[in-house]
Design an enzyme around this catalytic site. Sequence first.
Site, PDB file in Angstrom:
ATOM      1  N   ARG A 103      45.185 -12.785  36.283  1.00 23.47           N
ATOM      2  CA  ARG A 103      46.254 -13.714  36.656  1.00 23.47           C
ATOM      3  C   ARG A 103      47.576 -13.416  35.945  1.00 23.47           C
ATOM      4  O   ARG A 103      48.329 -14.328  35.604  1.00 23.47           O
ATOM      5  CB  ARG A 103      45.849 -15.168  36.383  1.00 23.47           C
ATOM      6  CG  ARG A 103      44.646 -15.634  37.177  1.00 23.47           C
ATOM      7  CD  ARG A 103      45.056 -16.167  38.531  1.00 23.47           C
ATOM      8  NE  ARG A 103      43.899 -16.628  39.273  1.00 23.47           N
ATOM      9  CZ  ARG A 103      43.579 -17.907  39.423  1.00 23.47           C
ATOM     10  NH1 ARG A 103      44.333 -18.833  38.909  1.00 23.47           N
ATOM     11  NH2 ARG A 103      42.507 -18.232  40.112  1.00 23.47           N
ATOM     12  N   ARG A 113      51.942 -18.140  38.073  1.00 23.92           N
ATOM     13  CA  ARG A 113      52.759 -19.285  37.686  1.00 23.92           C
ATOM     14  C   ARG A 113      53.317 -19.272  36.284  1.00 23.92           C
ATOM     15  O   ARG A 113      54.194 -20.063  35.966  1.00 23.92           O
ATOM     16  CB  ARG A 113      51.960 -20.571  37.878  1.00 23.92           C
ATOM     17  CG  ARG A 113      51.758 -20.887  39.325  1.00 23.92           C
ATOM     18  CD  ARG A 113      50.779 -22.004  39.501  1.00 23.92           C
ATOM     19  NE  ARG A 113      49.490 -21.621  38.964  1.00 23.92           N
ATOM     20  CZ  ARG A 113      48.448 -22.422  38.926  1.00 23.92           C
ATOM     21  NH1 ARG A 113      48.542 -23.645  39.357  1.00 23.92           N
ATOM     22  NH2 ARG A 113      47.306 -22.004  38.445  1.00 23.92           N
ATOM     23  N   ARG A 154      58.501 -17.498  44.953  1.00 20.02           N
ATOM     24  CA  ARG A 154      57.533 -18.266  45.728  1.00 20.02           C
ATOM     25  C   ARG A 154      58.131 -19.528  46.364  1.00 20.02           C
ATOM     26  O   ARG A 154      57.477 -20.170  47.188  1.00 20.02           O
ATOM     27  CB  ARG A 154      56.358 -18.672  44.824  1.00 20.02           C
ATOM     28  CG  ARG A 154      55.153 -17.741  44.837  1.00 20.02           C
ATOM     29  CD  ARG A 154      54.378 -17.764  46.150  1.00 20.02           C
ATOM     30  NE  ARG A 154      54.117 -19.118  46.621  1.00 20.02           N
ATOM     31  CZ  ARG A 154      53.197 -19.924  46.131  1.00 20.02           C
ATOM     32  NH1 ARG A 154      52.393 -19.521  45.187  1.00 20.02           N
ATOM     33  NH2 ARG A 154      53.053 -21.148  46.611  1.00 20.02           N
ATOM     34  N   ASP A 191      44.291 -13.494  46.720  1.00 17.37           N
ATOM     35  CA  ASP A 191      43.392 -14.544  46.258  1.00 17.37           C
ATOM     36  C   ASP A 191      42.030 -14.271  46.857  1.00 17.37           C
ATOM     37  O   ASP A 191      41.933 -13.607  47.896  1.00 17.37           O
ATOM     38  CB  ASP A 191      43.889 -15.937  46.673  1.00 17.37           C
ATOM     39  CG  ASP A 191      43.120 -17.022  45.942  1.00 17.37           C
ATOM     40  OD1 ASP A 191      43.502 -17.363  44.816  1.00 17.37           O
ATOM     41  OD2 ASP A 191      42.108 -17.497  46.477  1.00 17.37           O
ATOM     42  N   TYR A 251      32.788 -22.124  47.308  1.00 17.97           N
ATOM     43  CA  TYR A 251      33.936 -22.805  47.924  1.00 17.97           C
ATOM     44  C   TYR A 251      33.614 -23.245  49.352  1.00 17.97           C
ATOM     45  O   TYR A 251      33.982 -24.351  49.777  1.00 17.97           O
ATOM     46  CB  TYR A 251      35.173 -21.899  47.914  1.00 17.97           C
ATOM     47  CG  TYR A 251      35.824 -21.819  46.549  1.00 17.97           C
ATOM     48  CD1 TYR A 251      36.453 -22.933  46.000  1.00 17.97           C
ATOM     49  CD2 TYR A 251      35.806 -20.657  45.804  1.00 17.97           C
ATOM     50  CE1 TYR A 251      37.037 -22.871  44.739  1.00 17.97           C
ATOM     51  CE2 TYR A 251      36.393 -20.582  44.546  1.00 17.97           C
ATOM     52  CZ  TYR A 251      37.009 -21.700  44.021  1.00 17.97           C
ATOM     53  OH  TYR A 251      37.580 -21.648  42.776  1.00 17.97           O
TER      54      TYR A 251
END
Length: 347
Positions: free
Chosen positions: A32, A36, A45, A81, A156
């Site tokens: 990662r 962010r 973004r 992702d 998921y």
Amino acid sequence: MGSTARRHLPDAPFLAAARRERPSRRPVWFMRQAGRSLPEYREVRQGTGMLEACLTPDLACEITLQPVRRYGVDAAILFSDIVVPLKAAGVGVDIVAGTGPVVEHPVRTAADVAALPRLEPDGAAPVAEAVRLLIGELGETPLIGFAGAPFTLASYLVEGGPSRNHERTKALMHAEPDTWHALCSALADMTLGFLRAQIAAGVDAVQLFDSWAGALSERDYRELVMPHSARVLRGLADAGVPRIHFGVGTGELLGAMGEAGADVVGVDWRVPLDVAAARVGPGRALQGNLDPALLFAGHDVVEREVRRILAEGSAAEGHVFNLGHGVLPETDPDVLARVVDVVHAVP
Ligand code: CP3
């Protein structure tokens, strides 16, 4: 879809360590690393959804390059992702900020599994295009492609979103093993196709994320999950790119995750790398394992921890420095820059 000739990067420390050769320095990258914690990421973004960004080649390329420029890490990881191939295949899935992937119609029955769409070659085209753009921009820095492993993707799909206990997933595994295996088999096909498309487009290594496998006992992992991950990893053997396999809380599974067909086993912060090396055994390199929360503890603690991990990592046949899980969103980028400097400065 055309295939790109594999790049020859004989001096790349990341690839040398992954192949258990002698790198010129200890390689480092961060799970990662794109995302962010970077102001330049938040800026590009703005106004674009997460999955839309992943499927827009020039944007995915730019975001992938941002941490390489800022930190001088030894590898780039494709900005994408684990749910991207599901989305590309037509599954109703979105990434909700602060929550994670959310699935419109959870997959819980044999009929749901039978109705899962396949990933057509065209579905991976925007990701392959991002890879080709990156290969043109990265110079000597290797590019890591990735995908989610069948168990983590299945969790998921079955739960419908992130889950603390994976109770519906475990119920399906044990109460309806045929349905479970059919689901994982379809996901293994999808993952293998997705990784092969990334390799054909030019990635230099791949990481298979089974982030939540640590929720399983070793017995259940070996019987109900490992055969599907192994089919993915073995299905890439002929491509000749290093295969990294990672999960969180997998101290009890490290041996099995290596046996599944990994060249490099990712280790979280719970198990010291010298202990992990003994658990994984010969013939494999390790990646890890600084606790991402310790990046908030100040320079002295961070430097001490980095040096400890470098020393423990020397017990492995190859060591790629990384965090034990992904960069937390509030992380100060300057702290990561310093980690890279310390890793590179230690002989
Ligand atoms: O820099 C990199 O490592 C590449 C980018 C990357 C992302 N997701 C971007 C992302 C990678 C490697 C992933 C993999 C991924 N996605 C995993 C496996 C790795 C892990 O963390 O264990 C998993 C389990 C997911 C599913 C997922 N996607 C989660 C749990 C979340 C976080 C939800 C949240 O918002 O807190 C996401 C969203 C996501 N994936 C973001 C990014 C940058 C944040 C969304 C945003 O920026 O809007």
